[in-house]
Design a protein around this motif. Structure first.
Motif, PDB file in Angstrom:
ATOM      1  N   TYR A   1       2.946   1.474  -3.311  1.00 54.67           N
ATOM      2  CA  TYR A   1       1.796   2.004  -5.030  1.00 54.67           C
ATOM      3  C   TYR A   1       1.398   3.404  -4.244  1.00 54.67           C
ATOM      4  CZ  TYR A   1       3.958  -2.362  -7.133  1.00 54.67           C
ATOM      5  OH  TYR A   1       4.150  -3.344  -7.783  1.00 54.67           O
ATOM      6  N   THR A   2       1.355   3.669  -3.112  1.00 53.41           N
ATOM      7  CA  THR A   2       1.028   4.833  -2.981  1.00 53.41           C
ATOM      8  C   THR A   2       1.204   6.004  -3.401  1.00 53.41           C
ATOM      9  OG1 THR A   2      -0.853   3.788  -1.959  1.00 53.41           O
ATOM     10  CG2 THR A   2      -0.700   5.752  -1.244  1.00 53.41           C
TER      11      THR A   2
ATOM     12  N   VAL B   1      -4.892  -6.205  -1.402  1.00 52.81           N
ATOM     13  CA  VAL B   1      -5.026  -4.688  -1.826  1.00 52.81           C
ATOM     14  C   VAL B   1      -5.741  -4.511  -2.873  1.00 52.81           C
ATOM     15  CG1 VAL B   1      -3.013  -3.720  -1.641  1.00 52.81           C
ATOM     16  CG2 VAL B   1      -4.314  -2.205  -1.206  1.00 52.81           C
ATOM     17  N   SER B   2      -5.756  -4.341  -4.294  1.00 55.46           N
ATOM     18  CA  SER B   2      -5.903  -3.560  -5.360  1.00 55.46           C
ATOM     19  C   SER B   2      -5.681  -2.266  -5.866  1.00 55.46           C
ATOM     20  CB  SER B   2      -7.010  -4.221  -6.280  1.00 55.46           C
ATOM     21  OG  SER B   2      -8.262  -3.490  -5.808  1.00 55.46           O
ATOM     22  N   PHE B   3      -5.357  -1.834  -7.163  1.00 59.60           N
ATOM     23  CA  PHE B   3      -5.205  -0.712  -7.425  1.00 59.60           C
ATOM     24  C   PHE B   3      -5.031  -0.194  -8.858  1.00 59.60           C
ATOM     25  CE2 PHE B   3      -2.281  -1.005  -3.751  1.00 59.60           C
ATOM     26  CZ  PHE B   3      -1.409   0.180  -3.190  1.00 59.60           C
TER      27      PHE B   3
ATOM     28  N   LYS C   1      -4.183   4.770  -7.051  1.00 49.88           N
ATOM     29  CA  LYS C   1      -4.999   4.801  -6.875  1.00 49.88           C
ATOM     30  C   LYS C   1      -5.548   3.801  -6.235  1.00 49.88           C
ATOM     31  CE  LYS C   1     -10.087   6.194  -6.612  1.00 49.88           C
ATOM     32  NZ  LYS C   1     -11.393   7.503  -7.409  1.00 49.88           N
ATOM     33  N   GLN C   2      -5.948   3.522  -4.543  1.00 47.94           N
ATOM     34  CA  GLN C   2      -6.660   2.091  -4.064  1.00 47.94           C
ATOM     35  C   GLN C   2      -7.918   2.014  -5.129  1.00 47.94           C
ATOM     36  OE1 GLN C   2      -5.113   2.130  -0.250  1.00 47.94           O
ATOM     37  NE2 GLN C   2      -6.906   0.132  -0.055  1.00 47.94           N
ATOM     38  N   ASN C   3      -8.113   0.820  -5.317  1.00 51.62           N
ATOM     39  CA  ASN C   3      -9.370   0.559  -5.963  1.00 51.62           C
ATOM     40  C   ASN C   3      -9.999   0.301  -4.520  1.00 51.62           C
ATOM     41  OD1 ASN C   3     -11.356   0.200  -7.706  1.00 51.62           O
ATOM     42  ND2 ASN C   3     -10.952  -2.703  -7.695  1.00 51.62           N
TER      43      ASN C   3
ATOM     44  N   ILE D   1       0.819  -1.182  -0.240  1.00 52.76           N
ATOM     45  CA  ILE D   1       0.580   0.098  -0.157  1.00 52.76           C
ATOM     46  C   ILE D   1       1.281   0.952  -0.277  1.00 52.76           C
ATOM     47  CG2 ILE D   1      -1.625   1.673   1.576  1.00 52.76           C
ATOM     48  CD1 ILE D   1      -2.617  -1.166   2.191  1.00 52.76           C
TER      49      ILE D   1
ATOM     50  N   ASN E   1      -4.213  -6.699  -8.780  1.00 55.26           N
ATOM     51  CA  ASN E   1      -4.294  -6.906  -6.874  1.00 55.26           C
ATOM     52  C   ASN E   1      -3.641  -7.527  -6.223  1.00 55.26           C
ATOM     53  OD1 ASN E   1      -7.432  -6.449  -7.131  1.00 55.26           O
ATOM     54  ND2 ASN E   1      -7.352  -8.108  -9.099  1.00 55.26           N
TER      55      ASN E   1
ATOM     56  N   LYS F   1     -11.772  -0.555  -0.818  1.00 58.95           N
ATOM     57  CA  LYS F   1     -10.451  -0.345   0.657  1.00 58.95           C
ATOM     58  C   LYS F   1      -9.934  -1.940   1.018  1.00 58.95           C
ATOM     59  CE  LYS F   1     -10.045   0.702   4.902  1.00 58.95           C
ATOM     60  NZ  LYS F   1      -8.907   0.620   5.520  1.00 58.95           N
ATOM     61  N   GLU F   2      -8.786  -2.368   1.808  1.00 58.51           N
ATOM     62  CA  GLU F   2      -8.370  -3.437   1.499  1.00 58.51           C
ATOM     63  C   GLU F   2      -8.888  -4.130   2.632  1.00 58.51           C
ATOM     64  OE1 GLU F   2      -6.255  -0.729   4.307  1.00 58.51           O
ATOM     65  OE2 GLU F   2      -6.720  -0.576   2.810  1.00 58.51           O
TER      66      GLU F   2
END
Length: 131
Positions: A22-23, A38-40, A28-30, A19, A50, A32-33
């Protein structure tokens, strides 16, 4: 039947580090993890990656994980508009001789089954109501 999106699925050994990384890169996160993923969003919502915990990813593959220090492994997820459409794809894959490695099943956020193409490349069709 049509697919709307494709997702890349990879393993992470530490969700929080993933997290943060990539942040920090500006992705942008896809959603909520969860405890398992967690996916972006990449390419303005046309491609999602993912990052699953090793245990969840290994369960999805129905096999062993690659040593990503010396090997690569991925499973591409193809979207469906409903559970019924997942089942239609399942029947179609069986009819054309694809190898089913994971029977249709519910999972934490949706419904899926897995198959391999003639070369052994793994995919799954999934219905994810949140998408």
């Amino acid at each position: 039947m049509k697919t709307r999106m494709i997702w890349g699925n990879l393993v992470t050994n530490d969700l929080q580090k993933t997290i943060q990384f990539y942040t920090a890169l500006g992705f942008k996160q896809n959603g909520k993890e969860t405890n398992e993923l967690v996916s972006f969003i990449f390419a303005e919502n046309h491609f999602i990656i993912n990052f699953f915990t090793a245990k969840r990813f290994e369960n999805a593959l129905r096999g062993n994980l690659a040593n990503t220090k010396i090997e690569n492994e991925t499973i591409f997820s193809l979207s469906a508009d409903s559970r019924e459409e997942v089942d239609l794809w399942y029947e179609k894959i069986k009819k054309i001789g694809g190898t089913i490695f994971s029977e249709p099943e519910d999972f934490e956020v949706g419904y899926t089954f897995g198959f391999a193409d003639p070369d052994g490349h793994k995919f799954n069709f999934l219905y994810w109501p949140g998408m």
